[in-house]
Design a protein around this motif. Structure first.
Motif, PDB file in Angstrom:
ATOM      1  N   VAL A 365       0.833  -1.211   0.000  1.00 48.75           N
ATOM      2  CA  VAL A 365       0.000   0.000   0.000  1.00 48.75           C
ATOM      3  C   VAL A 365       0.863   1.255   0.000  1.00 48.75           C
ATOM      4  CG1 VAL A 365      -1.695   1.336   1.303  1.00 48.75           C
ATOM      5  CG2 VAL A 365      -1.953  -1.147   1.105  1.00 48.75           C
ATOM      6  N   SER A 366       1.878   1.297   0.860  1.00 45.67           N
ATOM      7  CA  SER A 366       2.752   2.479   0.914  1.00 45.67           C
ATOM      8  C   SER A 366       3.506   2.661  -0.396  1.00 45.67           C
ATOM      9  CB  SER A 366       3.732   2.370   2.085  1.00 45.67           C
ATOM     10  OG  SER A 366       4.557   1.214   1.967  1.00 45.67           O
ATOM     11  N   SER A 367       3.840   1.545  -1.062  1.00 43.95           N
ATOM     12  CA  SER A 367       4.511   1.622  -2.356  1.00 43.95           C
ATOM     13  C   SER A 367       3.610   2.270  -3.404  1.00 43.95           C
ATOM     14  CB  SER A 367       4.924   0.224  -2.814  1.00 43.95           C
ATOM     15  OG  SER A 367       5.402   0.237  -4.143  1.00 43.95           O
ATOM     16  N   MET A 371       4.328   5.700  -5.336  1.00 41.70           N
ATOM     17  CA  MET A 371       4.410   5.710  -6.796  1.00 41.70           C
ATOM     18  C   MET A 371       3.557   6.826  -7.382  1.00 41.70           C
ATOM     19  SD  MET A 371       4.357   1.692  -7.947  1.00 41.70           S
ATOM     20  CE  MET A 371       4.165   2.158  -9.674  1.00 41.70           C
ATOM     21  N   VAL A 372       2.332   6.965  -6.877  1.00 45.91           N
ATOM     22  CA  VAL A 372       1.440   8.032  -7.362  1.00 45.91           C
ATOM     23  C   VAL A 372       2.033   9.401  -7.034  1.00 45.91           C
ATOM     24  CG1 VAL A 372      -0.850   9.056  -7.116  1.00 45.91           C
ATOM     25  CG2 VAL A 372      -0.605   6.570  -7.185  1.00 45.91           C
ATOM     26  N   PHE A 460       7.204   3.084   4.267  1.00 44.57           N
ATOM     27  CA  PHE A 460       7.639   2.235   3.165  1.00 44.57           C
ATOM     28  C   PHE A 460       9.021   1.646   3.452  1.00 44.57           C
ATOM     29  CE2 PHE A 460      10.270   1.968  -0.681  1.00 44.57           C
ATOM     30  CZ  PHE A 460       9.571   1.012  -1.405  1.00 44.57           C
ATOM     31  N   ALA A 461       9.947   2.508   3.864  1.00 40.79           N
ATOM     32  CA  ALA A 461      11.316   2.056   4.129  1.00 40.79           C
ATOM     33  C   ALA A 461      11.353   1.037   5.264  1.00 40.79           C
ATOM     34  CB  ALA A 461      12.203   3.260   4.462  1.00 40.79           C
ATOM     35  N   ALA A 462      10.612   1.314   6.336  1.00 45.23           N
ATOM     36  CA  ALA A 462      10.607   0.415   7.495  1.00 45.23           C
ATOM     37  C   ALA A 462       9.983  -0.930   7.143  1.00 45.23           C
ATOM     38  CB  ALA A 462       9.846   1.066   8.652  1.00 45.23           C
ATOM     39  N   SER A 463       8.879  -0.923   6.399  1.00 43.31           N
ATOM     40  CA  SER A 463       8.226  -2.188   6.044  1.00 43.31           C
ATOM     41  C   SER A 463       9.092  -3.000   5.088  1.00 43.31           C
ATOM     42  CB  SER A 463       6.848  -1.925   5.432  1.00 43.31           C
ATOM     43  OG  SER A 463       6.932  -1.091   4.290  1.00 43.31           O
ATOM     44  N   ALA A 464       9.810  -2.332   4.193  1.00 45.18           N
ATOM     45  CA  ALA A 464      10.732  -3.041   3.297  1.00 45.18           C
ATOM     46  C   ALA A 464      11.866  -3.680   4.102  1.00 45.18           C
ATOM     47  CB  ALA A 464      11.297  -2.086   2.254  1.00 45.18           C
TER      48      ALA A 464
END
Length: 476
Positions: A365-367, A371-372, A460-464
């Protein structure tokens, strides 16, 4: 939220250092638990008779390029630079007493370095496009606003695509790294088109193609940049005013100042970039654009419109659908394939941990949100009159983004199978979009909006990071 709104320089510096360290750590950790046959593309494995690993072993055992039609063995048609580098690494490892398995694993050290260098190169491009070479520059109009840098680092330093490629021992990583380096040298050439810069630029582009022909696409934005320098942005100035130069004068200027440099460029780039393909064409008639058949094509029921707009079936899970994993169909929707393959490639981690499902959902979802946001930021930075981004950076970054995105889409349409939709073929777009997202963030006037963007980027960074760290616990 109040703490975030009052974020001071020390907290920003801490986040930047943390992101840089996290990006380095997760790539190193990833290769520590990933075998050379795990989560790979066309590698197959050492000891096999075909694939990238067998290609490397062939060079080690024979000391020369394949002396047979490279179409006879899978992946042997690929240009040899990456495989030569890997062969030297394995030989050097053996000389220093490494076991055969350890020598094979050491090939991932090089691919990890390539991915770490991407963050370094992206940082350089971000800072230069901002008009400064320093992270913090006081009392200057070109002062770097670090919220944008935090967003850029979140996207690039910890993007799953580059974590996966850090452990992938095929030729994608080296070609990608050299392509981004070529963009930097292209801008340097624009500012100082000397003979040395010309030679270095040609060598880097040629080596990128020698790693993988896809690297040749970087010549498109760089070619536009060179054309603008030679014929469009080299005006004469009289009394502080720009004087237009006639076409005749421009041609005379070209032959006087740039013609020999263009010849030098061609003499270097073509042998390096196309020498292997010319050899194969002359000896065995291999087409320059040879691509072997991969898997089964989609059925005729999967129309072009469905490949772009039919997203509902693919939204039931974050991983790609593959019939080889027991799914009802292969992922056919191109927009979804871009997202899914950039985050997880063609792999599934759902059995790794009970925490993996919520983590990957947050990552997905964060990705999409980023992206948008990055796409909107790209349009703003390139086309808005309020954007202060230098023309050379617009050409470099946007030209690269469009070139590779269009090439990726055309490739996916032409070859109607799942493998052609892997976004590793367009991975350089992530670099461009990450930089644009950071640049646009620094133009935001609304403090709350800016903080919200930073939070989403950090999520996003943390979930990755957590996704690929958790995967390591399952692998050990």
């Amino acid at each position: 939220m109040n703490i975030l709104q009052k974020m001071n320089k020390k907290i920003k510096v801490f986040l930047i250092i943390a992101l840089l360290f996290a990006g380095l750590f997760i790539k190193c950790y990833y290769i520590s638990y990933t075998e050379t046959w795990q989560r790979q593309h066309d590698v197959i494995g050492f000891g096999a008779d075909e694939g990238h690993a067998a290609y490397i072993e062939y060079l080690i055992n024979n000391g020369h390029l394949p002396d047979f039609d490279p179409r006879e063995k899978w992946a042997f048609f690929q240009p040899p630079l990456h495989h030569i580098v890997s062969a030297y690494i394995m030989n050097a490892s053996a000389r220093f007493g490494a076991t055969e398995h350890r020598a094979q694993e050491n090939t991932q050290v090089a691919t990890c370095i390539y991915m770490v260098l991407l963050t370094v190169f992206a940082t350089y491009m971000f800072l230069k496009s901002k008009g400064t070479g320093k992270l913090f520059k006081k009392n200057s109009a070109s002062k770097l606003s670090t919220e944008g840098y935090i967003v850029m680092l979140s996207v690039i330093a910890l993007h799953p695509m580059f974590i996966l490629l850090s452990g992938s021992i095929n030729n994608d990583g080296l070609s990608l790294m050299l392509s981004v380096l070529a963009l930097i040298i292209g801008v340097i050439w624009f500012d100082n088109p000397g003979y040395l810069t010309t030679a270095v630029l040609a060598a880097v582009i040629g080596l990128s193609m020698m790693a993988k022909l896809l690297g040749g696409l970087v010549a498109v934005p760089i070619g536009i940049l060179m054309f603008m320098r030679v014929f469009g942005l080299d005006n004469r100035y009289v009394g502080g005013k720009s004087i237009r130069i006639s076409i005749g004068d421009r041609l005379r200027l070209f032959f006087k100042k740039y013609f020999v440099k263009c010849l030098l460029f061609a003499v270097i780039v073509f042998p390096l970039g196309l020498g292997f393909e010319i050899r194969n064409s002359l000896k065995w008639g291999v087409p320059f654009n040879y691509i072997p058949g991969v898997g089964e094509n989609f059925s005729e029921e999967i129309t072009l419109s469905r490949r772009f707009f039919d997203i509902k079936p693919g939204l039931t899970k974050v991983y790609t659908f593959l019939t080889t994993r027991g799914d009802a169909f292969d992922e056919y929707n191109i927009p979804l394939a871009v997202i899914k393959t950039s985050l997880f490639s063609e792999f599934s981690f759902e059995d790794a941990s009970r925490w993996m499902k919520p983590l990957t959902l947050v990552l997905f979802v964060s990705s999409v949100v980023l992206m948008v946001y990055a796409f909107y930021g790209t349009i703003y930075m390139v086309f808005s009159k309020r954007s202060k981004l230098d023309t050379k950076w617009k050409i470099t970054l946007f030209g690269t983004y469009i070139t590779y995105l269009v090439a990726y889409i055309m490739f996916a349409i032409q070859y109607r199978n799942y493998s052609a939709q892997d976004f590793r073929y367009g991975a350089i777009c992530i670099i461009c979009e990450g930089i644009f997202a950071g640049l646009y963030t620094d133009t935001l006037k609304n403090r709350k909006v800016k903080i919200a963007v930073v939070i989403i980027a950090l999520v996003f960074a943390a979930s990755a990071f957590l996704t690929y760290a958790l995967l390591g616990f399952k692998s050990k």
